[in-house]
Design a protein around this motif. Structure first.
Motif, PDB file in Angstrom:
ATOM      1  N   GLY A  97       0.545  -1.251   0.316  1.00 30.27           N
ATOM      2  CA  GLY A  97       0.184   0.238   0.673  1.00 30.27           C
ATOM      3  C   GLY A  97       0.731   1.216   0.054  1.00 30.27           C
ATOM      4  N   GLY A  98       2.158   1.267  -0.448  1.00 33.17           N
ATOM      5  CA  GLY A  98       3.242   2.145  -0.363  1.00 33.17           C
ATOM      6  C   GLY A  98       2.575   3.764  -1.342  1.00 33.17           C
ATOM      7  N   GLY A 125      -0.035   5.107   3.317  1.00 30.01           N
ATOM      8  CA  GLY A 125       1.309   4.138   3.220  1.00 30.01           C
ATOM      9  C   GLY A 125       2.639   5.017   2.514  1.00 30.01           C
ATOM     10  N   GLY A 127       3.663  -7.181  -7.404  1.00 29.33           N
ATOM     11  CA  GLY A 127       2.856  -8.032  -7.240  1.00 29.33           C
ATOM     12  C   GLY A 127       1.475  -7.215  -6.761  1.00 29.33           C
ATOM     13  N   ALA A 157      -0.457  -1.435   4.487  1.00 30.66           N
ATOM     14  CA  ALA A 157      -0.977  -0.603   4.530  1.00 30.66           C
ATOM     15  C   ALA A 157      -2.117  -0.494   3.661  1.00 30.66           C
ATOM     16  CB  ALA A 157      -0.508   0.610   4.408  1.00 30.66           C
ATOM     17  N   ARG A 208      -9.204  -0.550  -3.788  1.00 32.25           N
ATOM     18  CA  ARG A 208      -9.500   0.627  -3.969  1.00 32.25           C
ATOM     19  C   ARG A 208     -10.901   0.941  -4.281  1.00 32.25           C
ATOM     20  NH1 ARG A 208      -5.403   5.148  -3.797  1.00 32.25           N
ATOM     21  NH2 ARG A 208      -3.700   4.490  -4.631  1.00 32.25           N
ATOM     22  N   ASP A 265     -11.725   0.437  -7.606  1.00 33.25           N
ATOM     23  CA  ASP A 265     -11.075  -1.239  -8.445  1.00 33.25           C
ATOM     24  C   ASP A 265     -12.081  -2.533  -9.038  1.00 33.25           C
ATOM     25  OD1 ASP A 265      -8.920  -0.393  -8.685  1.00 33.25           O
ATOM     26  OD2 ASP A 265      -8.113  -1.756  -7.154  1.00 33.25           O
ATOM     27  N   VAL A 293      -8.706  -9.531  -2.098  1.00 33.46           N
ATOM     28  CA  VAL A 293      -7.233  -8.679  -1.835  1.00 33.46           C
ATOM     29  C   VAL A 293      -7.453  -8.378  -0.248  1.00 33.46           C
ATOM     30  CG1 VAL A 293      -6.869  -6.072  -1.510  1.00 33.46           C
ATOM     31  CG2 VAL A 293      -8.242  -6.543  -3.382  1.00 33.46           C
ATOM     32  N   PHE A 304      -3.185  -2.405   9.838  1.00 30.25           N
ATOM     33  CA  PHE A 304      -3.900  -1.390   9.520  1.00 30.25           C
ATOM     34  C   PHE A 304      -5.834  -1.244   9.552  1.00 30.25           C
ATOM     35  CE2 PHE A 304      -0.361   0.652   9.344  1.00 30.25           C
ATOM     36  CZ  PHE A 304       0.009   2.381  10.047  1.00 30.25           C
ATOM     37  N   LYS A 327     -11.586  -7.206   7.565  1.00 29.42           N
ATOM     38  CA  LYS A 327     -10.791  -7.010   8.523  1.00 29.42           C
ATOM     39  C   LYS A 327     -11.016  -7.640  10.306  1.00 29.42           C
ATOM     40  CE  LYS A 327      -8.831  -2.665   6.460  1.00 29.42           C
ATOM     41  NZ  LYS A 327      -7.522  -2.437   5.912  1.00 29.42           N
ATOM     42  N   GLU A 353     -17.412   8.525   2.990  1.00 30.52           N
ATOM     43  CA  GLU A 353     -17.000   7.620   3.338  1.00 30.52           C
ATOM     44  C   GLU A 353     -17.262   8.112   4.475  1.00 30.52           C
ATOM     45  OE1 GLU A 353     -12.619   8.168   2.854  1.00 30.52           O
ATOM     46  OE2 GLU A 353     -12.810   7.606   0.889  1.00 30.52           O
TER      47      GLU A 353
HETATM   48  N1  LIG Z   1      -8.674   6.009   4.246  1.00 31.39           N
HETATM   49  C1  LIG Z   1      -9.424   6.023   5.733  1.00 31.39           C
HETATM   50  O1  LIG Z   1      -9.423   6.674   6.040  1.00 31.39           O
HETATM   51  C2  LIG Z   1      -8.602   4.215   6.846  1.00 31.39           C
HETATM   52  C3  LIG Z   1      -9.921   4.692   7.815  1.00 31.39           C
HETATM   53  C4  LIG Z   1      -9.830   3.394   8.264  1.00 31.39           C
HETATM   54  C5  LIG Z   1      -8.763   2.658   8.226  1.00 31.39           C
HETATM   55  N2  LIG Z   1      -7.601   2.378   7.332  1.00 31.39           N
HETATM   56  C6  LIG Z   1      -6.799   1.315   6.453  1.00 31.39           C
HETATM   57  O2  LIG Z   1      -5.525   2.225   6.364  1.00 31.39           O
HETATM   58  C7  LIG Z   1      -5.012   2.237   5.660  1.00 31.39           C
HETATM   59  C8  LIG Z   1      -4.455   2.567   4.643  1.00 31.39           C
HETATM   60  O3  LIG Z   1      -5.436   3.436   3.751  1.00 31.39           O
HETATM   61  P1  LIG Z   1      -5.333   4.390   3.054  1.00 31.39           P
HETATM   62  O4  LIG Z   1      -6.708   5.583   3.084  1.00 31.39           O
HETATM   63  O5  LIG Z   1      -4.468   4.846   3.037  1.00 31.39           O
HETATM   64  O6  LIG Z   1      -5.576   3.182   1.748  1.00 31.39           O
HETATM   65  P2  LIG Z   1      -5.365   3.800  -0.167  1.00 31.39           P
HETATM   66  O7  LIG Z   1      -5.068   5.430  -0.110  1.00 31.39           O
HETATM   67  O8  LIG Z   1      -6.942   3.209  -0.352  1.00 31.39           O
HETATM   68  O9  LIG Z   1      -4.674   3.296  -1.049  1.00 31.39           O
HETATM   69  C9  LIG Z   1      -4.788   2.041  -0.581  1.00 31.39           C
HETATM   70  C10 LIG Z   1      -3.176   0.789  -1.285  1.00 31.39           C
HETATM   71  O10 LIG Z   1      -3.737  -0.952  -1.270  1.00 31.39           O
HETATM   72  C11 LIG Z   1      -2.731  -0.615  -2.886  1.00 31.39           C
HETATM   73  N3  LIG Z   1      -3.593  -1.932  -3.219  1.00 31.39           N
HETATM   74  C12 LIG Z   1      -5.226  -2.241  -3.482  1.00 31.39           C
HETATM   75  N4  LIG Z   1      -5.501  -2.971  -4.439  1.00 31.39           N
HETATM   76  C13 LIG Z   1      -3.831  -3.664  -4.063  1.00 31.39           C
HETATM   77  C14 LIG Z   1      -3.378  -4.651  -4.837  1.00 31.39           C
HETATM   78  N5  LIG Z   1      -4.697  -5.904  -5.212  1.00 31.39           N
HETATM   79  N6  LIG Z   1      -2.150  -5.496  -4.539  1.00 31.39           N
HETATM   80  C15 LIG Z   1      -1.443  -4.404  -3.904  1.00 31.39           C
HETATM   81  N7  LIG Z   1      -2.033  -3.534  -3.626  1.00 31.39           N
HETATM   82  C16 LIG Z   1      -3.056  -2.830  -3.449  1.00 31.39           C
HETATM   83  C17 LIG Z   1      -2.672   0.015  -3.506  1.00 31.39           C
HETATM   84  O11 LIG Z   1      -2.210   0.549  -4.362  1.00 31.39           O
HETATM   85  P3  LIG Z   1      -2.279   0.924  -5.996  1.00 31.39           P
HETATM   86  O12 LIG Z   1      -1.695   2.370  -5.750  1.00 31.39           O
HETATM   87  O13 LIG Z   1      -1.893   0.411  -6.920  1.00 31.39           O
HETATM   88  O14 LIG Z   1      -4.415   0.860  -5.801  1.00 31.39           O
HETATM   89  C18 LIG Z   1      -2.698   1.512  -2.559  1.00 31.39           C
HETATM   90  O15 LIG Z   1      -1.487   1.661  -2.530  1.00 31.39           O
HETATM   91  C19 LIG Z   1      -6.030   0.453   4.900  1.00 31.39           C
HETATM   92  O16 LIG Z   1      -5.554  -0.929   5.854  1.00 31.39           O
HETATM   93  C20 LIG Z   1      -6.955   1.107   5.216  1.00 31.39           C
HETATM   94  O17 LIG Z   1      -8.372   0.304   5.627  1.00 31.39           O
HETATM   95  C21 LIG Z   1      -7.749   3.813   6.430  1.00 31.39           C
END
Ligand SMILES: NC(=O)c1ccc[n+]([C@@H]2O[C@H](COP(=O)([O-])OP(=O)(O)OC[C@H]3O[C@@H](n4cnc5c(N)ncnc54)[C@H](OP(=O)(O)O)[C@@H]3O)[C@@H](O)[C@H]2O)c1
Length: 319
Positions: free
Chosen positions: A7-8, A13, A50, A71, A75, A78, A85, A108, A125, A253
C-alpha cells in the motif's frame, strides 16, 4: 532492517515509506504498477511487482525482510473484490510472514470492525485481525477511524466548489488523524517491545462531528457550505437495502464511519493511553484545524494565481 510495505502508493502508505526512509530503514514496496509507483523509487525505496489478488506474485518479495507493514486495501474504484484483496491476499501475506519468521507484522484495520460484520470490508478486517493474532507471527494492529486527508474530498473541495456537503443529523464525533502522525506511530511501534501482539486505536487529540468540520471549513475558506442533512436511521436503512458497504464510498466515506462508532467511544482516553506507550503526546499531533488551514491557504493562493493568469490572458487577447 528491511521493511516490506504494502500500500506504499496509498494515502497512508506513502507517508510510511517516506518516514521509514528518513529513519534509515531499507524499504521494499510491493506495487501493482511500477510506473505509477516510480515516485517511491525516486525517494529511495526498492519496488517489487506484486498483486494481492495474485497470491503467487507475493512470496519472492519476502526474501531478507524483517518486518511487514500492510497499509493496503481494496480501492473503491477497483474491480477487484474486497474478498480477494482484504481476505485471501492478506491470508497469503500472513502465511508468508510465518514461513520466513518475520519479526513484526503491522496491520491497519478499522475501528469497531468486529461489531459490524454485516459490512463486507469490516468483516474481512475483523477476521484478519483474528487470524493474525492466532498466527504466531509477532504483530501490531492499528485500528483507525479516518484520516484528515479523506476530509478534503468530503468537505473542503465541495465547499470551495459550492457543491453539496452531507451532514449527519446526530452528533457522532470522530477522531481523525493525519497520515504523517499515523506513520510515526507505526514506525515507532517497531522499536517498542510493549507494542508487540497488541491492538491500538489510532486517532487524533480531538473528535469531530460533521457539523463542526463544516463550520471549521467555512471559517477557514470564508465560504458558506451547501449543507444537506442525513439521519443515522436513514443511513442504516439504506445500507440494509443495498446490503453492501461499498455504496458508501460513492456518497461519502464519512457516512460509513458514522455507523461504526459507538456513542460511548472514548477516543481521547485511547489517545492518552497511546501517548504513554509511544511517548507521542496528543499536543505533538497535527490538529485538524492546522491541517485544514494549511490546505485552504494553499488552495486560495492557487485560485488567486489562476484568476490573475486568466485576467492577463484576456487582456493580452484584447491588445
Ligand atoms: N482512509 C481512511 O480514512 C481509513 C480509515 C480506517 C482505516 N483505514 C485503513 O488504513 C489503511 C490505508 O488506507 P488508505 O486510505 O491509505 O488506502 P488507499 O489510499 O486507498 O490505498 C490503498 C493501497 O492499497 C494498494 N492496493 C489496492 N489493491 C491492491 C492489490 N490488489 N494488490 C496490492 N496492492 C493493492 C493500492 O495500490 P495502487 O496504488 O496500485 O492502487 C494503494 O497503495 C488501509 O488498511 C485502510 O483500510 C483507512
Amino acid at each position: 532492517m528491511t521493511l516490506l510495505i504494502l500500500g506504499g502508493t496509498g494515502t497512508l502508505g506513502r507517508q510510511i515509506v517516506r518516514k521509514a526512509l528518513e529513519d534509515g530503514f531499507q524499504v521494499r514496496c510491493i506495487v501493482r504498477n511500477k510506473k505509477t509507483a516510480n515516485f517511491l523509487r525516486e525517494w529511495g525505496a526498492e519496488l517489487v511487482y506484486g498483486d494481492l489478488t495474485l497470491p503467487e506474485s507475493l512470496p519472492l518479495s519476502f526474501q531478507g525482510v524483517t518486518a511487514v507493514i500492510d497499509a493496503s486495501t481494496t480501492r473503491p474504484e477497483d474491480d477487484a473484490k474486497i474478498l480477494d484483496v482484504d481476505w485471501y491476499g492478506k491470508l497469503m501475506l500472513i502465511e508468508m510472514a510465518k514461513q520466513v519468521k518475520i519479526k513484526r507484522f503491522i496491520f491497519f484495520s478499522i475501528v469497531n470492525a468486529a461489531a459490524y460484520s454485516v459490512i463486507s470490508l469490516m468483516h474481512q478486517k475483523a477476521s484478519i485481525e483474528k487470524v493474525l493474532a492466532n498466527s504466531g507471527v509477532p504483530y501490531t494492529i492499528f485500528q483507525c477511524a479516518g484520516f484528515y486527508q479523506a476530509l478534503i474530498n468530503q468537505y473542503a473541495i465541495p465547499i470551495l466548489e459550492g457543491k453539496t456537503v452531507w451532514q449527519t443529523s446526530e452528533r457522532t464525533p470522530i477522531s481523525y488523524i493525519d497520515t504523517q502522525d499515523a506513520a510515526s506511530f507505526c514506525l515507532k511501534s517497531l522499536s517498542l517491545s510493549e507494542t508487540q501482539n497488541k491492538s491500538f486505536f489510532l486517532g487524533g487529540a480531538q473528535a469531530w462531528g460533521s457539523g463542526e468540520i463544516i463550520s471549521l471549513c467555512e471559517r477557514l475558506c470564508g465560504q458558506k457550505a451547501q449543507i444537506k442533512s442525513i439521519s443515522i436511521p436513514f443511513l442504516n436503512l439504506l445500507r440494509q437495502l443495498t446490503g453492501f458497504f461499498e455504496w458508501t464510498y460513492k456518497i461519502s466515506e464519512r457516512l460509513a464511519f458514522v455507523q461504526l462508532l459507538q456513542d460511548d467511544q472514548d477516543f481521547l482516553k485511547s489517545t492518552q493511553e497511546n501517548a504513554k506507550v509511544f511517548k507521542i503526546q496528543p499536543n505533538d499531533l497535527l490538529s485538524l484545524e492546522s491541517y485544514l488551514r494549511e490546505y485552504f491557504e494553499m488552495m486560495l493562493v492557487t485560485l488567486e494565481n489562476l484568476d490573475v493568469d486568466s485576467q492577463k490572458k484576456q487582456k493580452d487577447l484584447l491588445l
